[in-house]
Design a protein around this motif. Structure first.
Motif, PDB file in Angstrom:
ATOM      1  N   SER A   1       0.786  -1.150   0.079  1.00  0.00           N
ATOM      2  CA  SER A   1      -0.091  -0.033  -0.018  1.00  0.00           C
ATOM      3  C   SER A   1       0.819   1.057   0.094  1.00  0.00           C
TER       4      SER A   1
ATOM      5  N   ALA B   1       0.146   5.226   0.943  1.00  0.00           N
ATOM      6  CA  ALA B   1      -0.812   6.108   1.076  1.00  0.00           C
ATOM      7  C   ALA B   1       0.029   7.761   1.116  1.00  0.00           C
TER       8      ALA B   1
ATOM      9  N   SER C   1      -0.644  11.884   1.353  1.00  0.00           N
ATOM     10  CA  SER C   1      -1.099  12.942   2.139  1.00  0.00           C
ATOM     11  C   SER C   1      -0.540  14.446   1.656  1.00  0.00           C
TER      12      SER C   1
ATOM     13  N   ASP D   1      -7.512   3.683  -4.498  1.00  0.00           N
ATOM     14  CA  ASP D   1      -8.819   3.962  -4.098  1.00  0.00           C
ATOM     15  C   ASP D   1      -8.399   5.623  -3.807  1.00  0.00           C
TER      16      ASP D   1
ATOM     17  N   ALA E   1     -10.599   7.729  -2.603  1.00  0.00           N
ATOM     18  CA  ALA E   1     -11.102   8.060  -1.305  1.00  0.00           C
ATOM     19  C   ALA E   1     -10.433   7.724  -0.226  1.00  0.00           C
ATOM     20  N   LYS E   2      -9.231   6.874  -0.289  1.00  0.00           N
ATOM     21  CA  LYS E   2      -8.575   6.806   0.600  1.00  0.00           C
ATOM     22  C   LYS E   2      -7.184   7.071   0.496  1.00  0.00           C
ATOM     23  N   ASN E   3      -7.238   7.928  -0.749  1.00  0.00           N
ATOM     24  CA  ASN E   3      -5.592   8.359  -1.148  1.00  0.00           C
ATOM     25  C   ASN E   3      -4.533   7.193  -1.167  1.00  0.00           C
ATOM     26  N   THR E   4      -5.175   6.077  -1.547  1.00  0.00           N
ATOM     27  CA  THR E   4      -3.971   4.943  -1.287  1.00  0.00           C
ATOM     28  C   THR E   4      -3.983   4.187  -2.843  1.00  0.00           C
TER      29      THR E   4
ATOM     30  N   TYR F   1      -2.436   0.427  -4.301  1.00  0.00           N
ATOM     31  CA  TYR F   1      -2.280  -0.802  -4.058  1.00  0.00           C
ATOM     32  C   TYR F   1      -1.442  -1.449  -4.871  1.00  0.00           C
TER      33      TYR F   1
END
Length: 121
Positions: free
Chosen positions: A19, A21, A23, A71, A73-76, A78
């Motif tokens: 993953s 992420a 920010s 994703d 919405a999850k700022n991620t 994979y």
């Protein structure tokens, strides 16, 4: 900032899901890529995905064993890796690019710190 995670030690034939992420920026505005660097080797392209997820590139040598997804919405983003081999052992990095996906690492703008994947035989 990019935070990669999910690495670890697995036996050959196993699977891992990495993953990354993001920010500090609007994630959906950026294409994302995964690269890897094995000991003593140059960093190489693994996979990349467009902002919407509609365009995906894989390294030819890795096709069929990897799935990149994101994703927003999850700022991620994979990276699902299956049927792992010892030669997949490397530090895996995620990176962002302001426009479309690319296989060329010099076209990426920001990089995460990497996560170690070790595959034993």
């Amino acid at each position: 900032q990019l935070q990669a995670s999910g690495g670890g030690s697995v036996q050959a034939g196993g699977s891992l899901r990495l993953s990354c992420a993001a920010s500090g920026r609007t994630f959906s505005n950026y294409a994302m890529g995964w690269f890897r660097q094995a000991p003593g080797k140059e960093r190489e392209f693994v996979a990349s995905v467009s902002r919407s997820g509609g365009v995906i590139y894989y390294a030819d040598s890795l096709k069929g064993r990897l799935t990149i997804s994101r994703d927003n919405a999850k700022n991620t983003v994979y990276l699902q890796m299956n049927s792992l081999k010892p030669e997949d052992t490397a530090v895996y990095y995620c990176a962002v690019r302001r426009i479309g996906p690319s296989t060329r690492q010099y076209e990426y703008d920001y990089w995460g710190q990497g996560t170690q994947v070790t595959v034993s035989s």
